[in-house]
Design an enzyme around this catalytic site. Structure first.
Site, PDB file in Angstrom:
ATOM      1  N   ASP A  54      -5.469   9.035  10.476  1.00 54.86           N
ATOM      2  CA  ASP A  54      -4.168   8.535  10.898  1.00 54.86           C
ATOM      3  C   ASP A  54      -3.713   9.085  12.244  1.00 54.86           C
ATOM      4  O   ASP A  54      -3.986  10.226  12.585  1.00 54.86           O
ATOM      5  CB  ASP A  54      -3.113   8.870   9.830  1.00 54.86           C
ATOM      6  CG  ASP A  54      -3.220   7.938   8.635  1.00 54.86           C
ATOM      7  OD1 ASP A  54      -3.119   6.721   8.843  1.00 54.86           O
ATOM      8  OD2 ASP A  54      -3.435   8.437   7.510  1.00 54.86           O
ATOM      9  N   GLU A  84       0.884  -1.154   0.000  1.00 54.12           N
ATOM     10  CA  GLU A  84       0.000   0.000   0.000  1.00 54.12           C
ATOM     11  C   GLU A  84       0.922   1.203   0.000  1.00 54.12           C
ATOM     12  O   GLU A  84       1.606   1.450   0.994  1.00 54.12           O
ATOM     13  CB  GLU A  84      -0.761   0.023   1.317  1.00 54.12           C
ATOM     14  CG  GLU A  84      -2.239  -0.180   1.262  1.00 54.12           C
ATOM     15  CD  GLU A  84      -2.814  -0.029   2.661  1.00 54.12           C
ATOM     16  OE1 GLU A  84      -2.922   1.111   3.127  1.00 54.12           O
ATOM     17  OE2 GLU A  84      -3.126  -1.045   3.280  1.00 54.12           O
TER      18      GLU A  84
END
Lengths: 266, 392
Positions: free
Chosen positions: A61, A50
């Site tokens: 995040d 990824e």
């Protein structure tokens, strides 16, 4: 639809082997480091990459990936770097499936159809966009399908059964199962209820299920990977890069321990 | 117009929900609860009770005789949201959402804040209803707005400094969302403007529409007709949308004022509508200040409350349809208007609201003496005293 990602997943399911997916922030600490690490990961037996395109406002995040994204942006990492990097890897014969991971705005600004075409040509196999809900912008899914690219959707611990079925239907390649309520980032141990949760998703979907968020040690990688079709590890690699002061050998050896554990070999 | 947004929260191409999957369930739950509350007479009664007896509504529509004389055009009326409890319109929304949070059985409120007005209003509502409260605030803004930080602490709120990104409102919003993703079972995210994922833009608009509804009645009574012009400042856009919404179907000229900072041709402004492009930020599709690669750019304004690189999706839509006109006022013009209103009427406006006053001055030349011009005075200026002291 056939692309490297789908082939890899089908092959793993046939062989009943677990999948290991590694997240890397593009350009942390440099684009060439990212390139070398991808090659190392492929050699160590990782199955999927990824490649995280840095964004100024990464709201899903935690501090680790926020910091790596901020670092990459301060060092001027651009969209074209992602294309160039994957193009050169493919030229060198790197065959590992690579997913373009990005918050939705940079994708949207590039133009949906143009984005799909450009990343396909560079050698990407799919897309993950953590803030693109499956209900929004169906044109994007169509643009990706036209280029034979997979669009992977996420399922969360809060998703209702009805949504799980809908997402399982719409996702392409695999289901990205978010292991916990929270943002990305290494956790020492995931909750005990994770097994029941993964089992619930697997029973309602026939597609492959990869579990991500918080997996940070070989022990956890082994335990979590057993529950589904594999694991996704991100922040732990970024931490390892930071702690080792970007020593490729150290990061690669940590990666290879994680991969062996996830595949039940270590 | 009454039919927007659609079921998914879209205002034509704007709005919607661009969020991590973890939040979808909470947003669905909130949407259902809000729709129920909207129809529920007992909720509306309770809300009205607090608006009248706690917030201090209705707020006056004041004829600014001196300002009118000096600016030399139509009659200027001020909608006095600065007289609301805690000093700004923000509390209309926080009291309503806190009531809703209680109905949802949540025991904790979180909020983002820029200038600190929304933080104070949230901390206040949390006290009133006995809820825990944590406010996320950019480190830069904490420095700029020390008084409000102290107020929030006095009110028992935890103020968490945000050190990521630009350390301002946009990053505080990211941080509040990150917290919410992890605490969604017990916590209500009390968003302070008509921004974010559905249902927030719709819900905050509805809760703030009390401003426009009152103004309608008051204008009819005091000026004997509806206003010809209504002016309000636009950051995220809650005071302006609350003011405009009840007038959308009328022949009233609606003008939203963005912050032009050091000038629209510099990089230092917060004019997302005038200078932004369509993009995705904080869960919504809207007009956003961004670079060619889609990285979000920093906004600048002397007023912390307008210092935001996006805008509510309904504003983007109203710009798109042309129903509302959007203009911009520089820092310098706003500071001039702050001085005007203070000296002429004895009212210290928030620097946000001073942008709207400054536009009233520009507009005056084009209005006739019989015209009725309403300016939404969204907040009072005490919080800005230090900034003004340094700039004037």
């Amino acid at each position: 639809m056939r692309n490297r990602l789908i082939k890899k997943i089908n092959e793993a399911r046939r062989k009943k082997s677990k999948l290991f997916c590694a997240y890397l922030t593009l350009g942390y600490p440099s684009v060439s480091f990212t390139a070398r690490l991808i090659e190392e990961l492929e050699k160590s037996g990782a199955d999927i990459i990824e490649l995280g395109f840095p964004f100024s406002d990464p709201l899903a995040d935690g501090p680790t990936i926020q910091a790596s994204s901020g670092y990459a942006l301060r060092h001027n990492v651009k969209f074209n770097d992602a294309l160039r990097l994957v193009r050169s890897l493919r030229k060198r014969g790197v065959g590992i499936p690579i997913i373009f991971f990005s918050y939705y705005n940079p994708i949207y600004q590039h133009g949906l159809a143009r984005f799909a075409k450009d990343i396909r040509r560079a050698g990407f196999d799919g897309v993950i966009s953590p803030d693109l809900s499956p209900e929004e912008d169906p044109a994007f899914g169509r643009a990706l399908r036209k280029e034979k690219l997979s669009l992977v959707y996420l399922v969360a611990p809060t998703s209702s059964s009805r949504r799980i079925r809908m997402i399982a239907r719409k996702t392409s390649g695999f289901i990205y199962l978010v292991s916990l309520k929270g943002v990305t980032g290494a956790r020492r141990k995931l909750g005990a209820d994770i097994a029941a949760y993964v089992a619930k998703i697997r029973s309602s979907a026939s597609k492959a299920v990869l579990v991500g968020f918080g997996v940070s040690t070989p022990g956890e990688a082994r335990r979590i990977s057993k529950l589904g079709d594999g694991v996704i590890v991100g922040s732990a690699f970024i931490d390892s890069i930071r702690r080792s002061k970007s020593k490729l050998k150290t990061v690669a050896s940590f990666a290879s321990r994680m991969i062996r554990a996830a595949k039940g070999k270590g | 117009m009454g039919s927007l947004p659609d079921k998914g929260g879209h205002f034509s191409i704007f709005g919607g929900r661009y969020v991590p999957e973890t939040l979808v369930a909470a947003l669905d739950e909130l949407t259902v609860a809000y729709r129920k509350a909207r129809r529920d007479k007992s909720f509306q009664r309770e809300l009205r009770y607090y608006l009248e007896n706690y917030v201090g509504r209705p707020t006056p529509l004041f004829f600014a005789r001196n300002l009118t004389r000096v600016y030399g055009g139509g009659r200027i009326y001020l909608k006095r949201e600065d007289l609301c409890h805690t000093g700004a319109h923000k509390i209309n929304n926080t009291v309503a959402q806190a009531l809703l949070a209680k109905r949802l059985g949540k025991c904790r409120l979180i909020a983002e804040t820029g200038a600190g007005q929304h933080g104070v209003a949230t901390a206040t509502a949390a006290r009133l209803f006995g809820l825990e409260c944590e406010v996320f605030m950019g480190e830069e803004d904490i420095k700029r707005q020390a008084l409000n930080v102290f107020k929030m602490k006095l009110l028992g709120a935890k103020v968490t400094p945000v050190t990521s990104g630009s350390k301002t409102l946009k990053d505080a919003t990211n941080e509040a969302m990150r917290d919410w993703v992890a605490t969604v079972d017990t916590t209500h995210y009390l968003l302070g403007s008509t921004v974010g994922p559905h249902p927030f833009p719709m819900m905050v608009r509805d809760f703030q529409s009390v401003i426009g509804r009152e103004t309608r009645q008051q204008a009819r009574k005091i000026a004997k007709r509806l206003p010809d012009y209504i002016i309000a400042c636009v950051g995220g856009g809650s005071n302006s949308l609350g003011m405009f919404y009840p007038f959308l179907k009328d022949r009233v000229k609606l003008i939203g004022i963005e912050a032009a900072g050091l000038g629209l041709n510099t990089h230092y402004h917060a004019a997302s509508i005038n200078k932004g492009r369509t993009g995705i930020l904080h869960g919504m599709k809207t007009l956003v200040l961004q670079d060619e690669e889609g990285q979000i750019q920093l906004a600048h304004s002397v007023s912390a409350g307008l210092d935001y690189p996006g805008v509510g999706p309904e504003h983007a839509y109203l710009k798109h349809t042309g129903r509302v006109k959007y203009e911009a006022i520089t820092d310098r013009e706003a500071l001039g208007a702050f001085d005007d209103l203070t000296k002429l009427e004895g009212i210290l406006p928030a620097l946000e609201s001073a942008h709207a006053i400054a536009y009233a001055k520009k507009l005056a030349r084009r209005t006739r003496p019989r015209d009725v011009v309403v300016v939404c005075l969204s907040g009072r200026g005490d919080k800005d005293i230090d900034i003004v002291k340094n700039k004037l």
